[in-house]
Design a protein around this motif. Structure first.
Motif, PDB file in Angstrom:
ATOM      1  N   ILE A 308     -13.349   2.508  -4.897  1.00  0.00           N
ATOM      2  CA  ILE A 308     -11.996   2.766  -4.398  1.00  0.00           C
ATOM      3  C   ILE A 308     -11.593   4.213  -4.671  1.00  0.00           C
ATOM      4  O   ILE A 308     -11.070   4.913  -3.796  1.00  0.00           O
ATOM      5  N   ILE A 309     -11.842   4.663  -5.885  1.00  0.00           N
ATOM      6  CA  ILE A 309     -11.482   6.038  -6.250  1.00  0.00           C
ATOM      7  C   ILE A 309     -12.259   7.030  -5.388  1.00  0.00           C
ATOM      8  O   ILE A 309     -11.692   8.008  -4.869  1.00  0.00           O
ATOM      9  N   ASN A 310     -13.554   6.805  -5.226  1.00  0.00           N
ATOM     10  CA  ASN A 310     -14.371   7.698  -4.403  1.00  0.00           C
ATOM     11  C   ASN A 310     -13.898   7.719  -2.948  1.00  0.00           C
ATOM     12  O   ASN A 310     -13.906   8.772  -2.293  1.00  0.00           O
ATOM     13  N   TYR A 311     -13.490   6.557  -2.450  1.00  0.00           N
ATOM     14  CA  TYR A 311     -13.006   6.476  -1.070  1.00  0.00           C
ATOM     15  C   TYR A 311     -11.722   7.291  -0.911  1.00  0.00           C
ATOM     16  O   TYR A 311     -11.563   8.041   0.065  1.00  0.00           O
ATOM     17  N   LYS A 312     -10.822   7.175  -1.876  1.00  0.00           N
ATOM     18  CA  LYS A 312      -9.572   7.926  -1.808  1.00  0.00           C
ATOM     19  C   LYS A 312      -9.814   9.428  -1.932  1.00  0.00           C
ATOM     20  O   LYS A 312      -9.116  10.234  -1.300  1.00  0.00           O
ATOM     21  N   VAL A 313     -10.788   9.811  -2.735  1.00  0.00           N
ATOM     22  CA  VAL A 313     -11.131  11.230  -2.849  1.00  0.00           C
ATOM     23  C   VAL A 313     -11.620  11.753  -1.510  1.00  0.00           C
ATOM     24  O   VAL A 313     -11.272  12.862  -1.082  1.00  0.00           O
ATOM     25  N   LYS A 314     -12.427  10.948  -0.809  1.00  0.00           N
ATOM     26  CA  LYS A 314     -13.023  11.385   0.450  1.00  0.00           C
ATOM     27  C   LYS A 314     -12.031  11.356   1.610  1.00  0.00           C
ATOM     28  O   LYS A 314     -11.987  12.284   2.427  1.00  0.00           O
ATOM     29  N   GLY A 316      -8.520  10.602   1.362  1.00  0.00           N
ATOM     30  CA  GLY A 316      -7.120  10.870   1.055  1.00  0.00           C
ATOM     31  C   GLY A 316      -6.463   9.736   0.287  1.00  0.00           C
ATOM     32  O   GLY A 316      -6.808   8.564   0.461  1.00  0.00           O
ATOM     33  N   GLU A 317      -5.512  10.092  -0.539  1.00  0.00           N
ATOM     34  CA  GLU A 317      -4.840   9.105  -1.385  1.00  0.00           C
ATOM     35  C   GLU A 317      -4.159   8.025  -0.557  1.00  0.00           C
ATOM     36  O   GLU A 317      -4.092   6.868  -0.963  1.00  0.00           O
ATOM     37  N   ASN A 318      -3.661   8.388   0.625  1.00  0.00           N
ATOM     38  CA  ASN A 318      -2.946   7.431   1.470  1.00  0.00           C
ATOM     39  C   ASN A 318      -3.854   6.658   2.417  1.00  0.00           C
ATOM     40  O   ASN A 318      -3.360   5.915   3.272  1.00  0.00           O
ATOM     41  N   SER A 319      -5.152   6.827   2.280  1.00  0.00           N
ATOM     42  CA  SER A 319      -6.077   6.089   3.149  1.00  0.00           C
ATOM     43  C   SER A 319      -6.080   4.602   2.841  1.00  0.00           C
ATOM     44  O   SER A 319      -6.514   3.792   3.659  1.00  0.00           O
ATOM     45  N   ILE A 320      -5.603   4.245   1.650  1.00  0.00           N
ATOM     46  CA  ILE A 320      -5.436   2.848   1.251  1.00  0.00           C
ATOM     47  C   ILE A 320      -4.004   2.685   0.757  1.00  0.00           C
ATOM     48  O   ILE A 320      -3.541   3.452  -0.089  1.00  0.00           O
ATOM     49  N   TYR A 321      -3.309   1.694   1.282  1.00  0.00           N
ATOM     50  CA  TYR A 321      -1.945   1.415   0.842  1.00  0.00           C
ATOM     51  C   TYR A 321      -1.998   0.514  -0.387  1.00  0.00           C
ATOM     52  O   TYR A 321      -2.523  -0.601  -0.330  1.00  0.00           O
ATOM     53  N   ASP A 322      -1.467   0.989  -1.498  1.00  0.00           N
ATOM     54  CA  ASP A 322      -1.517   0.249  -2.762  1.00  0.00           C
ATOM     55  C   ASP A 322      -0.245  -0.562  -2.955  1.00  0.00           C
ATOM     56  O   ASP A 322       0.860  -0.083  -2.686  1.00  0.00           O
ATOM     57  N   ILE A 323      -0.420  -1.780  -3.453  1.00  0.00           N
ATOM     58  CA  ILE A 323       0.721  -2.657  -3.684  1.00  0.00           C
ATOM     59  C   ILE A 323       0.509  -3.432  -4.978  1.00  0.00           C
ATOM     60  O   ILE A 323      -0.615  -3.855  -5.282  1.00  0.00           O
ATOM     61  N   GLN A 324       1.560  -3.588  -5.750  1.00  0.00           N
ATOM     62  CA  GLN A 324       1.463  -4.222  -7.057  1.00  0.00           C
ATOM     63  C   GLN A 324       1.613  -5.744  -6.957  1.00  0.00           C
ATOM     64  O   GLN A 324       2.476  -6.260  -6.237  1.00  0.00           O
TER      65      GLN A 324
END
Length: 397
Positions: A308-314, A316-324
């Motif tokens: 997940i972290i590697n994907y966001k680095v590649k 962008g941070e907003n490429s995955i919408y995070d929800i708690q």
């Protein structure tokens, strides 16, 4: 490239024994007899099937009943794969139909993905991957007959039966025959699926699964969705907690996908996930190594978070919408509104009302309370918090 159903093991980590090869051949023959169709499996599916059968034969501590249920599971997946491939050969025009902006919900298991997908699936504009159709896909269902098709009633009868004998499984995770189910029940038809590794203690298959190419599995997943949307269209809204293992392949096959990840305290996640694996394996195994479940669960969750972290680095941070998770549980309506706003999509009154009704009809704990003890898996809170310290800092509020 497709060929006839002969064994091709060039991609295997280890060559199959003669016993394994014969068993795979016999399984294919039996599936052909069940379907009345000739198997035309690609090399990747035969390789995955071979890896799975070899690992079960060589390693799995299954009871006799467990061995039979595992064989039945394999046959069910293979039979549906054969029917799907045959149907698409007869209707190749279906493969020209687009899968537009599909939504994928994922996260570490036990983080609220089930509640979230069930709510999203109440939107009439969306199309979910339904439990009963996942392994009984041909012919594709009509939208008006999802809950009246004979295949639905057949699947629901089996679920009702399981509720009588293993109600504790439903207390952990419950699906009705018409519930949205996980993408891994599509990927399992390629025999490259985390489903097998979690249900059965098969170390060599696990090693292969975590190092193989997931692209063929997602390509088949897309083919199956193209078939299923024939008479029941809509924006595909899909769920699989394990998608963080193979995000690169997902992105390649579904480049315009909308990605949503749920987040929850790993102390709760790990214990709950280990408990689910434990109870599933107790149904089929002669013995269950609880500490092994603990260590392998930690390992696979670390892999997921790293991906997940590697994907966001590649991308962008907003490429995955995070929800708690806590937000989903405390205020599911607001969580849904935030998702629709994020993806700039309309949330109709019809969808809102359907979602409210779902929440009323399905209160938390409807199928019982799930209880577990973290320490029985050789783990404790302090250890988990230290292992996942970066995850806490990055993703949890």
């Amino acid at each position: 490239m497709h060929g006839d159903a002969t064994l091709n093991t060039e991609m295997s980590l280890e060559p199959p024994t003669l016993e394994t090869a014969m068993k795979v051949k016999d399984i294919i023959i039996e599936a052909e007899a069940i379907t009345g169709l000739k198997a035309n499996l690609p090399d990747d599916a035969i390789n995955g099937l071979t890896q799975l059968v070899k690992s079960i034969v060589d390693e799995a501590p299954l009871s006799e009943q467990g061995l039979q249920s595992s064989k039945k599971m394999i046959l069910n997946n293979l039979a549906n794969r054969i029917r799907v491939d045959h149907y698409l050969e007869q209707h190749p025009e279906l493969l020209q139909q687009a899968i537009e902006t599909p939504t994928f919900v994922f996260g570490l298991p036990r983080t609220g993905t089930t509640l979230l997908i069930n709510l999203l699936a109440e939107d009439p504009a969306r199309r979910a991957f339904i439990r009963w159709e996942s392994l009984n896909s041909v012919p594709p269902p009509k939208a008006s007959e999802v809950r009246t098709d004979p295949r639905y009633f057949e699947a629901q009868a089996l679920i009702e039966q399981s509720l009588k004998y293993v109600p504790h499984i439903s207390a952990i995770h419950h699906e009705n025959a018409d519930s949205p189910t996980e993408c891994q029940f599509s990927m399992s038809q390629t025999f490259c699926s985390q489903l097998f590794e979690s249900m059965i203690d098969i170390p060599s298959y696990r090693k292969w699964f975590l190092s193989t190419d997931y692209l063929p599995a997602f390509k088949y997943h897309k083919r199956l969705l193209q078939l299923l949307q024939t008479h029941a269209p809509g924006q595909w809204t899909l769920k699989n907690p394990w998608h963080p293992l193979y995000l690169t392949a997902l992105k390649e096959v579904f480049p315009d996908a909308q990605l949503i990840m749920t987040h929850r305290d790993p102390v709760e996640v790990v214990g709950s996930a280990c408990s689910l694996i434990k109870h599933v394996r107790l149904l089929t195994h002669e013995h269950v190594d609880l500490e092994k479940i603990g260590s392998t669960t930690i390992d696979i969750f670390q892999r997921m978070i790293d991906n997940i972290i590697n994907y966001k680095v590649k991308y962008g941070e907003n490429s995955i919408y995070d929800i708690q998770y806590q937000d989903i549980i405390k205020n599911p309506t607001e969580s849904i509104h935030n998702i629709y706003r994020h993806f700039n999509q309309p949330l109709t009154n019809e969808a809102k009302n359907a979602m409210k009704k779902y929440l009323t009809d399905n209160p938390k704990g409807k199928h019982g309370k799930h209880e577990y003890i973290l320490e029985e898996f050789g783990l404790n809170e302090a250890y988990i918090r230290s292992i996942f310290s970066d995850y806490y800092d990055r993703f949890l509020l």
